[in-house]
Scaffold this motif. Structure first.
Motif, PDB file in Angstrom:
ATOM      1  N   ILE A  97       0.830  -1.202   0.000  1.00 41.03           N
ATOM      2  CA  ILE A  97       0.000   0.000   0.000  1.00 41.03           C
ATOM      3  C   ILE A  97       0.865   1.252   0.000  1.00 41.03           C
ATOM      4  O   ILE A  97       0.594   2.215  -0.739  1.00 41.03           O
ATOM      5  N   ALA A  98       1.920   1.238   0.804  1.00 38.85           N
ATOM      6  CA  ALA A  98       2.812   2.394   0.843  1.00 38.85           C
ATOM      7  C   ALA A  98       3.451   2.620  -0.530  1.00 38.85           C
ATOM      8  O   ALA A  98       3.557   3.765  -1.003  1.00 38.85           O
ATOM      9  N   ARG A  99       3.862   1.538  -1.174  1.00 38.79           N
ATOM     10  CA  ARG A  99       4.500   1.662  -2.489  1.00 38.79           C
ATOM     11  C   ARG A  99       3.508   2.144  -3.537  1.00 38.79           C
ATOM     12  O   ARG A  99       3.825   3.015  -4.362  1.00 38.79           O
ATOM     13  N   GLU A 100       2.289   1.601  -3.518  1.00 40.02           N
ATOM     14  CA  GLU A 100       1.291   1.991  -4.509  1.00 40.02           C
ATOM     15  C   GLU A 100       0.876   3.453  -4.326  1.00 40.02           C
ATOM     16  O   GLU A 100       0.657   4.162  -5.316  1.00 40.02           O
ATOM     17  N   PHE A 101       0.757   3.897  -3.082  1.00 43.29           N
ATOM     18  CA  PHE A 101       0.390   5.296  -2.828  1.00 43.29           C
ATOM     19  C   PHE A 101       1.483   6.235  -3.339  1.00 43.29           C
ATOM     20  O   PHE A 101       1.191   7.280  -3.943  1.00 43.29           O
ATOM     21  N   GLN A 102       2.727   5.855  -3.107  1.00 43.45           N
ATOM     22  CA  GLN A 102       3.824   6.698  -3.590  1.00 43.45           C
ATOM     23  C   GLN A 102       3.863   6.721  -5.118  1.00 43.45           C
ATOM     24  O   GLN A 102       4.088   7.772  -5.721  1.00 43.45           O
ATOM     25  N   GLY A 106       3.318  10.267  -5.884  1.00 36.87           N
ATOM     26  CA  GLY A 106       4.681  10.784  -5.861  1.00 36.87           C
ATOM     27  C   GLY A 106       5.173  11.144  -4.487  1.00 36.87           C
ATOM     28  O   GLY A 106       6.282  11.660  -4.323  1.00 36.87           O
ATOM     29  N   ARG A 107       4.359  10.861  -3.458  1.00 36.06           N
ATOM     30  CA  ARG A 107       4.745  11.218  -2.089  1.00 36.06           C
ATOM     31  C   ARG A 107       4.778   9.964  -1.217  1.00 36.06           C
ATOM     32  O   ARG A 107       3.797   9.216  -1.171  1.00 36.06           O
ATOM     33  N   PRO A 108       5.880   9.716  -0.517  1.00 42.16           N
ATOM     34  CA  PRO A 108       5.918   8.549   0.369  1.00 42.16           C
ATOM     35  C   PRO A 108       5.083   8.793   1.624  1.00 42.16           C
ATOM     36  O   PRO A 108       4.905   9.934   2.059  1.00 42.16           O
ATOM     37  N   THR A 109       4.528   7.718   2.161  1.00 37.73           N
ATOM     38  CA  THR A 109       3.825   7.834   3.439  1.00 37.73           C
ATOM     39  C   THR A 109       4.846   7.977   4.554  1.00 37.73           C
ATOM     40  O   THR A 109       5.944   7.431   4.480  1.00 37.73           O
ATOM     41  N   SER A 110       4.468   8.718   5.596  1.00 42.30           N
ATOM     42  CA  SER A 110       5.438   9.001   6.652  1.00 42.30           C
ATOM     43  C   SER A 110       4.990   8.549   8.026  1.00 42.30           C
ATOM     44  O   SER A 110       5.704   8.745   8.997  1.00 42.30           O
ATOM     45  N   LEU A 118      -5.176   4.794   4.508  1.00 40.45           N
ATOM     46  CA  LEU A 118      -5.180   4.229   3.158  1.00 40.45           C
ATOM     47  C   LEU A 118      -5.821   2.849   3.159  1.00 40.45           C
ATOM     48  O   LEU A 118      -6.544   2.481   2.221  1.00 40.45           O
ATOM     49  N   MET A 119      -5.549   2.054   4.214  1.00 43.54           N
ATOM     50  CA  MET A 119      -6.138   0.726   4.323  1.00 43.54           C
ATOM     51  C   MET A 119      -7.656   0.830   4.422  1.00 43.54           C
ATOM     52  O   MET A 119      -8.398   0.067   3.794  1.00 43.54           O
ATOM     53  N   SER A 120      -8.141   1.787   5.203  1.00 43.50           N
ATOM     54  CA  SER A 120      -9.581   1.972   5.360  1.00 43.50           C
ATOM     55  C   SER A 120     -10.219   2.368   4.038  1.00 43.50           C
ATOM     56  O   SER A 120     -11.294   1.860   3.661  1.00 43.50           O
TER      57      SER A 120
END
Length: 369
Positions: A97-102, A106-110, A118-120
């Motif tokens: 999920i973190a990779r797909e969002f980035q 274009g922004r990494p999750t922090s 994002l999971m919800s």
């Protein structure tokens, strides 16, 4: 949206992520519906699995990941909910999920809160996509009707050139253009062992010990040996069932000899046929581990974009333990028991300190009992 803002995900990012989840899930549903027109051997069973998937996502969206299944839920719905629950709570899912969002923004999750948000949204998006599953192919039908109406009769001919399809703004609003399902990533190899290699690379980054990683390779080699399947996309539930059955027919010691790595399925079965019954068949724990690995590899391949049969559920095939933990070791044979009780502990020791040295005194202490 206020809760999302507090986790540093903007409302715009949330909408983009949710829309992407729904788009990808609807594309997957549409692809399944198309394939089933030609590949379905049991349409009623397909409907049951679709409904279980729909109800599972609805339950997770309504009650949360850790809630019990609805009262009176079928075994199929229970197993589907449990399958999704294990996936959603796994570390690998969080990384994906973190990779797909980035990749999307274009922004990494922090923060962990961002992942939870994002999971919800992912659960809600999948629920929405599956709620409308029956309409997956509907846009194709009116478009087909329109094109058919505009196609001249070959029998009567046509005095004027065939009019171009009416793709005016009004028509487009009534009949959305049909987007083809996204192509599977051509850069990724669908071979089972190639998928396992990529999964191992990810798990190695997570610090999983090498012994466990070798077990994934062992599973892949054994699955290919016993089923003949090398492409992850070709695996069906019947193949998983046949794999479990074959694991009960090969020698218990299979895989320990270098010769096993180049043997054929026929050679494995022939070797088992020459062994006594107690030397044939892998243990329940080992069989369940191989089935777990099959499920994990299939989930990973689906996350990579490969079309995996939605009915594939190796977890349903796990064997039940028939003995307790304390009884899993093989029992002593009679000759072993005779050899054991000829020890000085039971025939006489030198002293209580040197109880394993032969002597004349029998010490009925904790070691004795």
């Amino acid at each position: 949206m206020d809760g999302i803002i507090r986790t540093e995900i903007s409302p715009q990012e949330a909408r983009v992520w949710l829309a992407d989840v729904i788009k990808r899930e609807r594309a997957k549903i549409e692809k399944l519906q198309l394939l089933r027109r030609f590949d379905s051997l049991d349409p009623l069973d397909d409907v049951r699995h679709d409904e279980a998937t729909r109800d599972a996502w609805a339950h997770l969206a309504r009650s949360g990941v850790n809630a019990d299944a609805p009262e009176g839920a079928s075994d199929l719905l229970n197993s589907t909910i449990e399958l999704y629950r294990r996936d959603l709570t796994s570390e690998s899912r969080r990384r994906i999920i973190a990779r797909e969002f980035q990749d999307l923004t274009g922004r990494p999750t922090s923060s962990a809160f961002e992942i939870v948000a994002l999971m919800s949204l992912l659960i809600s998006g999948k629920r929405a996509a599956w709620t409308g599953k029956d309409a997956a192919l509907e846009p194709i039908e009116p478009l087909a009707d329109t094109l058919a109406a505009q196609t001249p009769s070959h029998l009567l001919g046509s005095e004027a050139p065939s009019p171009a399809p009416n793709f005016s703004p009004d028509h487009a609003a009534r009949t959305p253009p049909v987007e083809p399902p996204p192509a599977q990533n051509p850069a990724l190899d669908p071979a089972l062992n190639a998928v396992i290699d990529r999964l191992i690379a990810m798990k190695r980054e997570e610090g999983i010990e090498e012994k466990t990683l070798r077990q994934y390779r062992s599973f892949g080699d054994l699955f290919t040996l016993l089923t003949g399947i090398t492409d992850i996309r070709q695996i069906r539930q019947t193949d998983a069932t046949a794999f479990r059955a074959a694991l009960r027919k090969i020698p218990k010691s299979w895989g320990k000899s270098p010769k096993d790595h180049t043997a054929t399925r026929e050679e494995a079965m022939a070797r088992a046929a020459a062994l006594p019954a107690d030397k044939v068949g892998l243990s329940t724990g080992t069989i369940n581990r191989h089935l777990d690995h099959l499920g994990q590899v299939a989930t990973w391949a689906a996350d990579e974009g490969f079309l995996i049969d939605p009915r594939l559920d190796p977890g349903k095939l796990r064997c039940k333990e028939t003995v307790g933990e304390s009884e899993k070791k093989d029992a002593f044979t009679l000759p072993q028991l005779k050899a054991l009780f000829q020890s000085p502990v039971w025939t006489g020791s030198e002293t209580e300190y040197y109880q394993t040295r032969p002597g004349k005194t029998l010490y009925r202490n904790g070691i004795y009992w």
